[in-house]
Design a protein around this motif. Structure first.
Motif, PDB file in Angstrom:
ATOM      1  N   GLU C 380       0.795  -1.219   0.000  1.00  0.00           N
ATOM      2  CA  GLU C 380       0.000   0.000   0.000  1.00  0.00           C
ATOM      3  C   GLU C 380       0.836   1.283   0.000  1.00  0.00           C
ATOM      4  O   GLU C 380       0.609   2.182  -0.808  1.00  0.00           O
ATOM      5  CB  GLU C 380      -0.939  -0.016   1.190  1.00  0.00           C
ATOM      6  CG  GLU C 380      -2.007   1.038   1.013  1.00  0.00           C
ATOM      7  CD  GLU C 380      -2.859   1.194   2.241  1.00  0.00           C
ATOM      8  OE1 GLU C 380      -3.223   0.162   2.826  1.00  0.00           O
ATOM      9  OE2 GLU C 380      -3.155   2.345   2.608  1.00  0.00           O
ATOM     10  N   SER C 383       2.617   1.905  -3.127  1.00  0.00           N
ATOM     11  CA  SER C 383       1.765   2.314  -4.233  1.00  0.00           C
ATOM     12  C   SER C 383       1.423   3.789  -4.092  1.00  0.00           C
ATOM     13  O   SER C 383       1.251   4.490  -5.080  1.00  0.00           O
ATOM     14  CB  SER C 383       0.518   1.445  -4.338  1.00  0.00           C
ATOM     15  OG  SER C 383      -0.345   1.710  -3.276  1.00  0.00           O
ATOM     16  N   LYS C 384       1.367   4.270  -2.873  1.00  0.00           N
ATOM     17  CA  LYS C 384       1.120   5.704  -2.695  1.00  0.00           C
ATOM     18  C   LYS C 384       2.307   6.513  -3.187  1.00  0.00           C
ATOM     19  O   LYS C 384       2.139   7.538  -3.838  1.00  0.00           O
ATOM     20  CB  LYS C 384       0.888   6.012  -1.228  1.00  0.00           C
ATOM     21  CG  LYS C 384      -0.455   5.581  -0.754  1.00  0.00           C
ATOM     22  CD  LYS C 384      -0.717   6.213   0.578  1.00  0.00           C
ATOM     23  CE  LYS C 384      -2.174   6.057   0.928  1.00  0.00           C
ATOM     24  NZ  LYS C 384      -2.443   6.515   2.278  1.00  0.00           N
ATOM     25  N   TYR C 386       4.407   5.565  -5.308  1.00  0.00           N
ATOM     26  CA  TYR C 386       4.413   5.424  -6.757  1.00  0.00           C
ATOM     27  C   TYR C 386       3.423   6.399  -7.400  1.00  0.00           C
ATOM     28  O   TYR C 386       3.745   7.093  -8.351  1.00  0.00           O
ATOM     29  CB  TYR C 386       4.078   3.982  -7.150  1.00  0.00           C
ATOM     30  CG  TYR C 386       3.728   3.869  -8.604  1.00  0.00           C
ATOM     31  CD1 TYR C 386       4.737   3.835  -9.569  1.00  0.00           C
ATOM     32  CD2 TYR C 386       2.409   3.872  -9.023  1.00  0.00           C
ATOM     33  CE1 TYR C 386       4.427   3.788 -10.912  1.00  0.00           C
ATOM     34  CE2 TYR C 386       2.090   3.831 -10.367  1.00  0.00           C
ATOM     35  CZ  TYR C 386       3.096   3.788 -11.306  1.00  0.00           C
ATOM     36  OH  TYR C 386       2.783   3.765 -12.622  1.00  0.00           O
ATOM     37  N   GLY C 398       1.834  13.508   0.558  1.00  0.00           N
ATOM     38  CA  GLY C 398       1.410  14.096   1.819  1.00  0.00           C
ATOM     39  C   GLY C 398       2.461  14.980   2.467  1.00  0.00           C
ATOM     40  O   GLY C 398       2.364  15.285   3.645  1.00  0.00           O
ATOM     41  N   THR C 399       3.468  15.397   1.717  1.00  0.00           N
ATOM     42  CA  THR C 399       4.477  16.267   2.316  1.00  0.00           C
ATOM     43  C   THR C 399       3.852  17.585   2.769  1.00  0.00           C
ATOM     44  O   THR C 399       2.928  18.079   2.147  1.00  0.00           O
ATOM     45  CB  THR C 399       5.620  16.571   1.320  1.00  0.00           C
ATOM     46  OG1 THR C 399       6.471  17.553   1.895  1.00  0.00           O
ATOM     47  CG2 THR C 399       5.099  17.077  -0.015  1.00  0.00           C
ATOM     48  N   GLY C 400       4.392  18.118   3.837  1.00  0.00           N
ATOM     49  CA  GLY C 400       3.909  19.409   4.301  1.00  0.00           C
ATOM     50  C   GLY C 400       4.737  20.551   3.743  1.00  0.00           C
ATOM     51  O   GLY C 400       4.557  21.695   4.124  1.00  0.00           O
ATOM     52  N   SER C 401       5.657  20.218   2.856  1.00  0.00           N
ATOM     53  CA  SER C 401       6.564  21.248   2.358  1.00  0.00           C
ATOM     54  C   SER C 401       6.344  21.533   0.891  1.00  0.00           C
ATOM     55  O   SER C 401       6.107  20.629   0.100  1.00  0.00           O
ATOM     56  CB  SER C 401       8.015  20.794   2.508  1.00  0.00           C
ATOM     57  OG  SER C 401       8.273  20.488   3.850  1.00  0.00           O
ATOM     58  N   GLY C 402       6.504  22.769   0.554  1.00  0.00           N
ATOM     59  CA  GLY C 402       6.504  23.160  -0.842  1.00  0.00           C
ATOM     60  C   GLY C 402       7.905  23.009  -1.391  1.00  0.00           C
ATOM     61  O   GLY C 402       8.862  22.842  -0.625  1.00  0.00           O
ATOM     62  N   GLU C 434      11.091  17.651   5.707  1.00  0.00           N
ATOM     63  CA  GLU C 434      11.601  18.770   6.511  1.00  0.00           C
ATOM     64  C   GLU C 434      12.935  18.471   7.176  1.00  0.00           C
ATOM     65  O   GLU C 434      13.774  19.353   7.316  1.00  0.00           O
ATOM     66  CB  GLU C 434      10.558  19.163   7.560  1.00  0.00           C
ATOM     67  CG  GLU C 434       9.453  20.001   6.967  1.00  0.00           C
ATOM     68  CD  GLU C 434       8.470  20.476   8.031  1.00  0.00           C
ATOM     69  OE1 GLU C 434       7.286  20.120   7.912  1.00  0.00           O
ATOM     70  OE2 GLU C 434       8.899  21.162   8.966  1.00  0.00           O
ATOM     71  N   ARG C 435      13.136  17.246   7.589  1.00  0.00           N
ATOM     72  CA  ARG C 435      14.404  16.913   8.224  1.00  0.00           C
ATOM     73  C   ARG C 435      15.536  16.957   7.186  1.00  0.00           C
ATOM     74  O   ARG C 435      16.599  17.527   7.418  1.00  0.00           O
ATOM     75  CB  ARG C 435      14.319  15.517   8.861  1.00  0.00           C
ATOM     76  CG  ARG C 435      15.638  14.978   9.398  1.00  0.00           C
ATOM     77  CD  ARG C 435      16.093  15.728  10.635  1.00  0.00           C
ATOM     78  NE  ARG C 435      17.460  15.390  11.011  1.00  0.00           N
ATOM     79  CZ  ARG C 435      18.536  15.984  10.523  1.00  0.00           C
ATOM     80  NH1 ARG C 435      18.409  16.933   9.610  1.00  0.00           N
ATOM     81  NH2 ARG C 435      19.733  15.645  10.925  1.00  0.00           N
ATOM     82  N   LYS C 438      17.431  20.162   5.762  1.00  0.00           N
ATOM     83  CA  LYS C 438      18.604  20.767   6.412  1.00  0.00           C
ATOM     84  C   LYS C 438      19.896  20.371   5.706  1.00  0.00           C
ATOM     85  O   LYS C 438      20.882  21.089   5.758  1.00  0.00           O
ATOM     86  CB  LYS C 438      18.649  20.352   7.875  1.00  0.00           C
ATOM     87  CG  LYS C 438      17.456  20.898   8.639  1.00  0.00           C
ATOM     88  CD  LYS C 438      17.565  20.603  10.122  1.00  0.00           C
ATOM     89  CE  LYS C 438      16.332  21.112  10.841  1.00  0.00           C
ATOM     90  NZ  LYS C 438      15.924  20.220  11.917  1.00  0.00           N
ATOM     91  N   GLU C 595       5.441  -0.432   5.484  1.00  0.00           N
ATOM     92  CA  GLU C 595       5.043  -0.601   6.869  1.00  0.00           C
ATOM     93  C   GLU C 595       5.775  -1.808   7.369  1.00  0.00           C
ATOM     94  O   GLU C 595       5.352  -2.912   7.125  1.00  0.00           O
ATOM     95  CB  GLU C 595       3.552  -0.923   6.986  1.00  0.00           C
ATOM     96  CG  GLU C 595       2.667  -0.026   6.228  1.00  0.00           C
ATOM     97  CD  GLU C 595       1.750   0.813   7.066  1.00  0.00           C
ATOM     98  OE1 GLU C 595       2.023   0.986   8.269  1.00  0.00           O
ATOM     99  OE2 GLU C 595       0.783   1.320   6.502  1.00  0.00           O
ATOM    100  N   LYS C 633      15.290   6.852  17.580  1.00  0.00           N
ATOM    101  CA  LYS C 633      14.279   7.328  18.535  1.00  0.00           C
ATOM    102  C   LYS C 633      13.925   6.262  19.555  1.00  0.00           C
ATOM    103  O   LYS C 633      13.518   6.552  20.662  1.00  0.00           O
ATOM    104  CB  LYS C 633      13.011   7.748  17.790  1.00  0.00           C
ATOM    105  CG  LYS C 633      13.088   9.160  17.265  1.00  0.00           C
ATOM    106  CD  LYS C 633      11.759   9.575  16.672  1.00  0.00           C
ATOM    107  CE  LYS C 633      11.901  10.885  15.942  1.00  0.00           C
ATOM    108  NZ  LYS C 633      10.899  11.035  14.889  1.00  0.00           N
ATOM    109  N   GLU C 637      16.587   9.891  23.074  1.00  0.00           N
ATOM    110  CA  GLU C 637      15.749  11.010  22.684  1.00  0.00           C
ATOM    111  C   GLU C 637      16.575  12.139  22.105  1.00  0.00           C
ATOM    112  O   GLU C 637      16.031  13.093  21.600  1.00  0.00           O
ATOM    113  CB  GLU C 637      14.914  11.453  23.881  1.00  0.00           C
ATOM    114  CG  GLU C 637      13.991  10.313  24.244  1.00  0.00           C
ATOM    115  CD  GLU C 637      12.905  10.638  25.231  1.00  0.00           C
ATOM    116  OE1 GLU C 637      13.034  11.632  25.943  1.00  0.00           O
ATOM    117  OE2 GLU C 637      11.948   9.857  25.264  1.00  0.00           O
TER     118      GLU C 637
END
Ligand SMILES: Cc1cc2nc3c(=O)[nH]c(=O)nc-3n(C[C@H](O)[C@H](O)[C@H](O)COP(=O)(O)OP(=O)(O)OC[C@H]3O[C@@H](n4cnc5c(N)ncnc54)[C@H](O)[C@@H]3O)c2cc1C
Ligand code: SF4
Ligand code: SF4
Lengths: 251, 295, 655
Positions: C380, C383-384, C386, C398-402, C434-435, C438, C595, C633, C637
């Motif tokens: 799944e 395929s996304k 892709y 679904g990235t939050g960045s332009g 975003e990570r 940098k 996943e 992680k 931390e």
């Protein structure tokens, strides 16, 4: 059985809010264009009907020639033919009138499927208008369709559940997304074949638009500063959160 | 403005539309759908047992024309979207859907691009059909009841075979003051149990992102977002939800968003008032325990 | 002077019997050959001239990996045992040949010091070595390590080893009897010893005679049986090595899609591999050669984290189809498991470990290509990715960045045709995550500080590599061709990559599509700039542990340049698995979008790095960065994982 699916090419609906900009009251032209999300659900639903009942499946769109390469995906997924009415209007009445041209050209379409709303203007009006113009039944937010003995049985998902509805005759249905109609990935051979399929381009017409004036389009400002709570001691954090929510009168 | 509301008999839904109607003029008339008493008082009220919008078009169009209604108010729900387009086309009336702001001078606003933009329109034609997005207007309190004239549907074309109400335990999502929503980060359907427990303690409802709905962990009626339920709780807990714009569109009017997400860069934190960056498995049980201790 | 065929009448009969034995042996080999010929022809062989390449044969690798078996010694004891048996048998074989030469041509091998030091001492020593090696192997088959038996063990080794041991033991007995019946022989230390143990008897010569024939016939039986047993690897392994392109990595090549355009063609070739006949001959030879030794299983990140994939299992399953002569069954992918095929991170650790130069990832990827392109069967998340790649030309759905977010607040020049020297290729991860953004920012700082003439594209692009790794060569080709067209237009010749996957695609696959560039990974360039003192970062005593990205170290043998760069700012510490033997971060092969459940590869690797007690973990790949950041992680931390560019940029004194 003849089925038509309405598909609209829209600017990338996943552009993050922070990167969203307008040009001339519409999404900036720099965004990639693609078939609307629900339209793909509708296409998938159409293909499943085609596979189940041996229907023919026409893809109908209103837009510009540049949309053709994008719309070919619908053919690659399983559509039989592609019909594009050329035009640039954003008005639901104009769009519906133009789509009607293509549907009439296709002749005797039994069922018209459309995504429940376009992924740009989020309107969800065109299909209802079109149904009225075609003089047929319109049902919203349909997730499953079955044909039995000349009648259609459909499942409608609404806010508080779902219901099974039955009708006969021609209809326009707006399709919602469901686990059963996740759009398939077209096979490469189908993509290659779709590239060679001829596309029927139809000249659009002028139709009277809706009597509304678009005054302005703005990007709303999101202002919210997040206060991150410590996560070393969860018990402590929980108590702190509840206290803060009460302090600010949310609870 | 002579206004007609068409709505199912549900006080909150009707109340919101009454509020909108009053912005535009006097208290509107009502065509109430479904069985039971018609709540609230209206200059005129009609009642029709039919709830399949598709069957109402002819009768309603006649009614509007006959009585000269200038504004038709619907909620932006399955009912509204099923009837608005056809009515508009029948009456050659402008249709604006998912309206979130209405001014007396007939300017209205509605979101575009998943809420990333908002457009303002000035309505010129009349009548006009508006579908109003839920939770954007404070529902007017409906006092008393009105004796309604019977409104009949002739020759319905769509037949209802069966109806399935999804069991929403306790409080209904759209009425809830507190919503606990889980996303794809929940990891499984079973894990939603802790959210139910938490919602129970807070007397709230459980919602879900489309991520979780697509996974089949939550029913579609629990979905919050642009294409699910638009909710406006006082507190919205987003657990394991990344905060896609379409999801945020559904909680634009939530007063306080609390995000629990193990990804500190998750977009949800941009919308959140409070954020906890951690695995929800660690935090939610602690929160449940804290709630228990308080009781 | 020793007499050949002492005490044996008609001893030459054994030599005559060797002729039919050899015939059966050859016919067995021919059987292998016939099966392998059923594979498809290689469409493109490597055409560039190499000094050690004659025709399709890579001579240097045959000599090193093929004959010397250099890879085997990476497991010291196994290597030693194998070396003892192999070289011992070679010496014994030589001895036998010399004896035969003496018989027919009177070559004087049985006299003088040659007899003493080679024919007597040398052969005895060789025999002892072989026996010792065999003992090791037999014991190991009785108490096998996991890699030999997971998921299953190859039968045939044990009986063959027993057979050989019996041949050796009877050989020594014969020698002992001969010596007992005649006189002690100088140099034959085993023979003399055995002779001492044999009780005197009148029948000793007849026992000797019987045993001699037994020994000879067994030896012939052994030879006859070779092609029908796993011992065939003696022949196949050097051949397989000879034909294996020694460049590191699976060398996927590109697919010419015009082949599929002609729909009228009699039989449509399949995209990727669905059935055995679709595999190239080299792949079939791989399956045939595989020893099921499991060295690949042991290093495979998927297998080591209990995912369904094991490269050995893949080879064994395919070998099963091959030995059943089943060339048309198109359920190969299902037999192996679709999940397993998508588990592969294309890290090539298996290839690196394989003693017989098998290209496991290529077989896996060929099967995956079929799933992706013909069956449209993708997990799944993949395929996304892709879909996103297909629609938006980047896989970060679904990235939050332009696309320009990473440039906020810094000046980034745009590539100017004719003026800019290097294109700084940012790639999808550093643009949309975003990570990883940098890293791009750090690199801009570095290049500006060093005065490098560079520029970026005005619109971000992706190399298409994720599509390739997911198995969709078609989309890869499409994207690559778009990029090449744009590069041509801009006159781009030199490219700096931030991502080893991009580097690999540009250097390995773009040339085949007509794009030839001088490409340099950012870690290498940084090292060069430091060496040229165009960058003078401040050194600290911080310890830095470098995680070698598979696509740099193993697949392109770039190991030292990043270390040179890091040494300029800190003190290097190494993980147990480093350089070519690095353990994958888990993000390759499109598995950044997967996943994974259970033990996660990135956690295993992050733990390995943290166990060195390092202050920071460095890497030189945005995907490694993201995977390890996540993996770490679980254990800490603190943010400990950084890209090499970030570490250097942070220590630049820009005054
Ligand atoms: C036209 C359109 C309409 C849409 N309508 C809607 C809609 O109405 N509603 C909607 O929700 N979506 C909608 N979407 C989909 C939307 O774009 C997103 O795909 C969806 O919201 C993602 O769901 P999610 O946040 O649950 O999943 P993900 O994006 O996968 O996020 C999961 C989150 O959980 C976190 N997480 C994982 N494990 C844990 C853990 N153990 N503890 C804590 N956190 C964890 C992760 O860090 C991640 O941030 C729409 C999309 C389109 C294009
Ligand atoms: S592929 Fe190579 S390493 Fe793996 S089992 Fe076969 S021979 Fe051994
Ligand atoms: S390439 Fe890596 S992940 Fe794939 S089979 Fe080989 S070792 Fe395993």
């Amino acid at each position: 059985m003849k089925i038509a699916v309405l598909a609209k090419v829209v600017p990338d609906y996943e552009v993050p809010a922070g990167d969203f900009e307008l040009a001339g009251n519409r999404a900036h032209a720099r965004y990639t264009r693609m078939i609307g999300l629900y339209d793909e659900n509708a296409i998938e639903t159409g293909i499943q009907l085609k596979e189940k009942y041996g229907a023919t499946l026409g893809i109908v769109s209103y837009g510009q020639s540049e949309d053709v390469p994008i719309l070919r995906k619908a053919i690659a997924m399983g559509g039989d033919s592609l019909h594009l009415v050329l035009g640039e209007s954003d008005d639901p009445y104009v769009i519906a009138s133009n789509l009607k041209i293509a549907l009439e050209q296709l002749q005797d379409v039994d069922l018209v499927l459309a995504g429940q709303q376009s992924a740009d203007l989020d309107r969800g009006v065109v299909h209802g208008v079109l149904a009225e113009m075609l003089g047929c039944t319109f049902l919203a937010q349909i997730s499953r369709i079955e044909s039995d003995q000349g009648r259609w049985t459909v499942c409608q998902n609404h806010e508080s559940g779902s219901r099974m509805l039955q009708f006969s005759g021609k209809a326009v249905l707006s399709i919602t997304s469901s686990p059963e109609n996740v759009p398939r990935i077209p096979a490469v051979r189908a993509i290659m074949a779709a590239k060679k399929k001829p596309v029927e381009k139809l000249q659009g017409t002028d139709a009277p638009p809706m009597q509304v004036e678009e005054v302005k389009v703005e990007i709303p400002k999101l202002e919210s500063v997040c206060e991150f709570l410590p996560f070393e001691d969860m018990q402590e954090t929980s108590r702190m959160l509840l206290a803060r929510l009460r302090e600010e009168r949310y609870l | 403005m002579k206004t007609l509301i068409i709505e199912k008999i549900e006080p909150k839904r009707i109340g919101e539309l009454v509020t909108v109607g009053r912005i535009l003029g006097e208290t509107p008339d009502l065509l109430a759908l479904g069985e039971g008493e018609v709540p609230g008082t209206y200059p005129r009220a009609y009642q029709c047992p039919e709830t399949i919008a598709a069957n109402l078009v002819d009768g309603v169009a006649d009614l509007i024309q006959r009585d000269g209604y200038q504004v038709v108010l619907l909620s932006a729900t399955t009912l509204g979207s099923e009837i608005a387009g056809r009515l508009g086309a029948r009456l050659k009336a402008p249709v604006l859907s998912e309206v979130i702001e209405v001014k007396p001078d007939m300017t209205v606003k509605r979101p575009l691009y998943g809420g990333k933009a908002v457009a303002e329109y000035k309505i010129q034609g009349n009548p006009v059909i508006l579908t109003i997005r839920r939770k954007y207007f404070e529902p007017a309190p409906l006092e008393g009841t009105t004796a309604a004239a019977v409104f009949n549907v002739e020759s319905p074309s769509v037949v209802l075979l069966s109806e399935e109400q999804v069991q929403t335990q306790g409080v209904r999502l759209e009425d809830a003051e507190i919503i606990v929503s889980g996303g794809r980060g929940m990891g499984s359907a079973d894990n939603f149990e802790v959210l139910r427990e938490m919602a129970g303690l807070l007397r709230g409802a459980v919602g879900a992102s489309r991520g979780a709905v697509d996974e089949g962990w939550a029913s579609q009626t629990m979905q919050v977002g642009q294409t699910g339920n638009i909710v406006a709780p006082a507190v919205y807990f987003a657990v394991g939800i990344s905060g896609a714009s379409q999801h945020l569109a559904g909680i634009a009017n939530a007063k306080c968003v609390v995000a629990v997400n193990k990804d500190e860069e998750a977009n949800i934190f941009k919308r959140a008032r409070f954020g906890v960056v951690c695995d929800y498995h660690k935090f939610i049980p602690a929160l449940i325990q804290a709630l228990r201790e308080e009781q | 002077m020793r007499v050949p065929y002492w005490n044996i009448d008609y001893g030459f009969l054994i030599d005559i019997l060797a002729i039919p034995a050899l015939a059966v042996f050859l016919s067995g080999l021919y059987g292998h050959y016939r099966k392998i010929r059923k594979g498809s022809e290689r469409l493109k062989t490597r055409s560039d001239k190499l000094p050690w390449k004659f025709g399709p044969v890579f001579v240097r690798s045959v000599l090193t990996k093929g004959i010397l078996g250099t890879v085997i010694y990476r497991k010291f004891y196994t290597g030693l045992a194998h070396g003892s048996v192999f070289w011992g048998m070679l010496v014994l074989g030589l001895g036998t040949t010399l004896a035969f030469a003496n018989l027919i041509a009177k070559v004087p091998v049985f006299s003088g010091s040659f007899n003493r030091w080679f024919m007597a001492f040398g052969l005895d020593l060789a025999g002892v070595c072989v026996l010792a090696g065999l003992l090791f192997f037999l014991l190991r088959r009785l108490f096998p390590p996991d890699r030999l038996v997971t998921p299953r063990e190859r039968s045939g080794f044990f009986p063959m080893a027993c057979l050989l041991a019996v041949i050796l033991v009877t050989g020594f007995l014969i020698e002992g009897m001969r010596i007992r019946a005649s006189a002690p022989e100088l140099g034959s230390f085993v023979g003399n010893f055995v002779a001492g143990l044999i009780p005197g008897s009148d029948h000793i010569t007849s026992y000797h005679r019987y045993l001699w024939w037994f020994h000879g016939l067994l030896a012939l039986a052994f030879v006859v049986y070779i092609p029908y047993s796993p011992m065939v690897h003696m022949v196949l392994a050097p051949i397989n090595t000879a034909l294996a392109d020694p460049r590191p990595g699976p060398k996927m090549g590109v697919i010419d899609f015009s082949r599929f355009d002609d729909e009228s063609g009699e039989e449509m070739p399949s995209m990727g591999v669905a059935k055995l006949a679709d595999f190239s001959r080299k792949r079939l030879l791989d399956f045939d050669t595989c020893l099921w030794c499991g060295r690949c299983h042991e290093v495979c990140p998927a297998a080591q984290t209990q995912q369904p994939l094991s490269p050995k299992m893949v080879m064994a399953t395919l070998a099963g189809f091959l030995s059943a002569n089943d060339f048309t069954d198109d359920s190969l992918a299902d037999a192996i498991g679709v999940d397993a095929l998508f588990n592969c991170t294309t890290c090539a650790a298996c290839m690196e470990a394989c003693p017989v130069s098998i290209n496991q990832p290529k077989a896996i990827m060929k099967l995956r290509q079929n799933l992706a392109m013909e069956r449209s069967e993708l997990p799944e998340l993949m395929s996304k990715a892709y879909n996103s790649l297909e629609q938006r030309r980047h896989p970060f759905f679904g990235t939050g960045s332009g696309p320009k977010d990473w440039q906020k607040g810094i000046d980034v020049p745009i590539f100017a045709p004719g003026q800019t020297e290097y294109l700084l290729w940012v790639g999808c991860a550093a643009t949309y995550d975003e990570r990883a953004q940098k890293v791009a920012r750090a690199m801009v700082k570095i290049l500006s500080a060093a005065g490098v003439s560079f520029g970026i594209l005005s619109k971000p692009r992706c190399t298409g590599d994720p599509a390739k790794q997911i198995g969709n060569e078609f989309l890869f080709t499409e994207i690559a061709q778009e990029n090449i067209a744009e590069f041509d237009e801009l006159g781009i010749q030199k490219i700096i990559t931030l991502c080893p996957h991009c580097f690999n695609s540009f250097t390995r696959h773009y040339p085949e599509l007509g794009g030839h560039y001088e490409v340099i990974p950012h870690s290498v360039l940084i090292g060069e700039l430091i060496a040229a003192r165009r960058l003078v970062p401040e050194k600290s005593d911080e310890s830095i542990c470098l995680h070698d990205p598979c696509y740099l170290a193993r697949r392109n043998h770039i190991e030292d340049p990043p270390r040179l760069a890091l040494e300029a700012v800190g003190r290097l510490v190494e993980m147990p698995r480093s350089k070519r033997e690095s353990f994958c971060c888990g993000g390759g092969g499109g598995n950044y979008w997967s996943e994974s459940s259970g033990v996660r590869i990135n956690q295993v690797r992050a733990k390995e790095a943290l166990d060195t007690n390092t202050d920071v973990i460095a890497t030189a790949c945005p995907f490694c960065l993201l995977m390890l950041t996540d993996g770490a992680k679980k254990y800490t931390e603190d943010q400990k994982v950084f890209d090499i560019a970030e570490l250097i940029a942070a220590r630049l004194n820009l005054n």
